[in-house]
Design a protein around this motif. Sequence first.
Motif, short mmCIF file in Angstrom:
data_model
loop_
_atom_site.label_atom_id
_atom_site.label_comp_id
_atom_site.label_asym_id
_atom_site.label_seq_id
_atom_site.Cartn_x
_atom_site.Cartn_y
_atom_site.Cartn_z
N MET A 1 5.04 -26.77 47.47
CA MET A 1 3.64 -26.85 47.91
C MET A 1 2.92 -25.55 47.56
O MET A 1 3.43 -24.46 47.82
N THR A 2 1.74 -25.66 46.95
CA THR A 2 0.98 -24.48 46.55
C THR A 2 0.31 -23.84 47.75
O THR A 2 -0.35 -24.50 48.55
N TYR A 3 0.51 -22.54 47.88
CA TYR A 3 -0.18 -21.79 48.93
C TYR A 3 -1.62 -21.56 48.50
O TYR A 3 -1.89 -21.13 47.38
N LEU A 4 -2.56 -21.85 49.39
CA LEU A 4 -3.97 -21.58 49.12
C LEU A 4 -4.52 -20.67 50.21
O LEU A 4 -4.15 -20.80 51.38
N PRO A 5 -5.41 -19.76 49.85
CA PRO A 5 -6.04 -18.91 50.87
C PRO A 5 -6.85 -19.75 51.85
O PRO A 5 -7.28 -20.87 51.54
N LYS A 6 -7.05 -19.21 53.02
CA LYS A 6 -7.87 -19.89 54.02
C LYS A 6 -9.28 -20.08 53.48
O LYS A 6 -9.85 -19.19 52.86
N ASN A 7 -9.86 -21.26 53.72
CA ASN A 7 -11.22 -21.59 53.27
C ASN A 7 -11.37 -21.46 51.76
O ASN A 7 -12.41 -20.99 51.26
N CYS A 8 -10.35 -21.86 51.03
CA CYS A 8 -10.38 -21.75 49.57
C CYS A 8 -11.49 -22.62 48.99
O CYS A 8 -11.67 -23.77 49.39
N THR A 9 -12.24 -22.07 48.04
CA THR A 9 -13.37 -22.79 47.45
C THR A 9 -13.01 -23.48 46.13
O THR A 9 -13.87 -24.06 45.49
N PHE A 10 -11.74 -23.39 45.74
CA PHE A 10 -11.28 -24.04 44.51
C PHE A 10 -10.36 -25.20 44.86
O PHE A 10 -9.76 -25.24 45.93
N THR A 11 -10.24 -26.15 43.92
CA THR A 11 -9.23 -27.18 44.09
C THR A 11 -7.85 -26.53 43.96
O THR A 11 -7.70 -25.46 43.36
N SER A 12 -6.85 -27.17 44.49
CA SER A 12 -5.49 -26.64 44.42
C SER A 12 -5.05 -26.44 42.98
O SER A 12 -4.46 -25.40 42.62
N GLU A 13 -5.38 -27.40 42.12
CA GLU A 13 -4.96 -27.33 40.72
C GLU A 13 -5.63 -26.16 40.00
O GLU A 13 -4.98 -25.40 39.26
N ASP A 14 -6.94 -26.01 40.18
CA ASP A 14 -7.65 -24.94 39.50
C ASP A 14 -7.27 -23.57 40.05
O ASP A 14 -7.13 -22.60 39.30
N TRP A 15 -7.05 -23.48 41.38
CA TRP A 15 -6.64 -22.20 41.96
C TRP A 15 -5.29 -21.77 41.37
O TRP A 15 -5.10 -20.61 40.99
N THR A 16 -4.38 -22.72 41.27
CA THR A 16 -3.05 -22.40 40.74
C THR A 16 -3.14 -21.92 39.30
O THR A 16 -2.45 -20.97 38.90
N ARG A 17 -3.99 -22.54 38.49
CA ARG A 17 -4.16 -22.10 37.10
C ARG A 17 -4.84 -20.73 37.03
O ARG A 17 -4.43 -19.85 36.28
N LEU A 18 -5.90 -20.56 37.81
CA LEU A 18 -6.61 -19.28 37.80
C LEU A 18 -5.72 -18.13 38.26
O LEU A 18 -5.84 -17.01 37.77
N ALA A 19 -4.83 -18.41 39.19
CA ALA A 19 -3.95 -17.37 39.73
C ALA A 19 -2.98 -16.84 38.69
O ALA A 19 -2.37 -15.78 38.89
N GLN A 20 -2.82 -17.51 37.55
CA GLN A 20 -1.90 -17.07 36.50
C GLN A 20 -2.48 -15.93 35.66
O GLN A 20 -1.75 -15.31 34.88
N TYR A 21 -3.79 -15.67 35.80
CA TYR A 21 -4.46 -14.68 34.94
C TYR A 21 -4.67 -13.36 35.67
O TYR A 21 -4.65 -13.29 36.90
N TRP A 22 -4.92 -12.32 34.87
CA TRP A 22 -5.20 -10.98 35.39
C TRP A 22 -6.71 -10.77 35.54
O TRP A 22 -7.48 -11.17 34.68
N TYR A 23 -7.08 -10.12 36.65
CA TYR A 23 -8.49 -9.82 36.92
C TYR A 23 -8.61 -8.39 37.44
O TYR A 23 -7.74 -7.90 38.16
N PRO A 24 -9.73 -7.73 37.12
CA PRO A 24 -9.97 -6.41 37.73
C PRO A 24 -10.49 -6.58 39.14
O PRO A 24 -11.30 -7.48 39.41
N ILE A 25 -10.03 -5.73 40.05
CA ILE A 25 -10.50 -5.82 41.43
C ILE A 25 -11.09 -4.49 41.93
O ILE A 25 -11.68 -4.46 43.01
N ALA A 26 -10.93 -3.43 41.14
CA ALA A 26 -11.47 -2.12 41.56
C ALA A 26 -11.45 -1.16 40.39
O ALA A 26 -10.71 -1.36 39.41
N ARG A 27 -12.26 -0.12 40.48
CA ARG A 27 -12.16 0.99 39.53
C ARG A 27 -11.07 1.94 40.03
O ARG A 27 -10.96 2.19 41.23
N VAL A 28 -10.30 2.48 39.10
CA VAL A 28 -9.26 3.43 39.48
C VAL A 28 -9.85 4.61 40.24
O VAL A 28 -9.29 5.08 41.24
N GLN A 29 -11.01 5.08 39.80
CA GLN A 29 -11.62 6.25 40.41
C GLN A 29 -12.06 6.02 41.85
O GLN A 29 -12.32 6.98 42.59
N ASP A 30 -12.16 4.75 42.26
CA ASP A 30 -12.58 4.45 43.63
C ASP A 30 -11.42 4.34 44.61
O ASP A 30 -11.63 4.15 45.81
#
Length: 339
Positions: A1-30
């Motif tokens: 069973m796929t874990y989804l965050p609370k109040n997830c705004t994506f479908t389970s299938e799309d969230w699972t696919r999107l979770a496979q990719y890398w994203y920036p979440i902050a600047r190193v300097q911050d």
Amino acid sequence: MTYLPKNCTFTSEDWTRLAQYWYPIARVQDIVEKPLKAVLLDEQLVVYQAEGQIVVAKDVCPHRGVPLSLGTCDKQGVICPYHGLRFGQQGKCNRVPSSPEQPIASKLNLFTYPTIQKYGLVWTCLAQDTTQDVPHMPMWDQADTQKITCPPVDIAGFAGRQVEGFLDVAHFAWIHSGTFADPDNQFVADYTPKETPYGFEADYWSTVGNYPASENFKGTPDFKWLRHFELHVPFTATLTIHFRNQGKMVIMNAACPVSAKQTRLFAPVVKNFDLDDSEQDIIDYNIKIFEEDRLMVETQKPECLPLDLSLEAHIPADRSSIMFRRCLKKAGFSEFFLV
């Protein structure tokens, strides 16, 4: 069973696919003296530094569920504001103040995510077993260049719509006449996107200039500017602008999908000319360009990016937008969310 965050705004299938990719979440300097809160794909995260290592973890203390982003930091990690438990490298609990002599149970360790530092950004991936790579940014590793990582810009819109706008060449005259475009130069010449293993690339030639730049690099009526776009599925693109005299500037548009309807945009910039330009002037200029786009992205309907091409009308200048949608569909995505 796929874990989804609370109040997830994506479908389970799309969230699972999107979770496979890398994203920036902050600047190193911050990532400095305080823990930093971040949200990716509706997942609440905390980013902190422990003995020189940047850690990304779920923003919840495993003891009594308090957000660690409300806490403080010392050199050995992030400190929970409720009972003072401290979490260091790899998210391991290294202090329980109320029981300093007792062994620390592994259950008190944080749930962490992989991290990579590139282009002045902290990248993470919510999947532990990803086979994807962090998107490539041309020129960043070259010597004799000026590198700037702009502060993030928050946009009340879907990452797919924001990236589509970055790839769009027909809106220059209408949206960006206050920065680099000529309102009377509306023509879009033919161009042909080409599919790549990571998405697509496209060369776009036009007489639309790009400023600010020194007089040595500014265009003239007989000079055609080359803009080379590269799209990395799902939501990262780079634009390489070719100036006169081998001058080049690369802008990365790295859209972090906070949720299906919220985006945090990161934009590293690198150039090989005018190396003593004011960093703040470059930041202000690029943020002004992104702000010019904001109203369009935040008011588009439907809010999602329709991957079914029959749901919207298209014009010849939309070749990149059409290829973008085809690449997302080929990767297995659906509509991301329904309006």
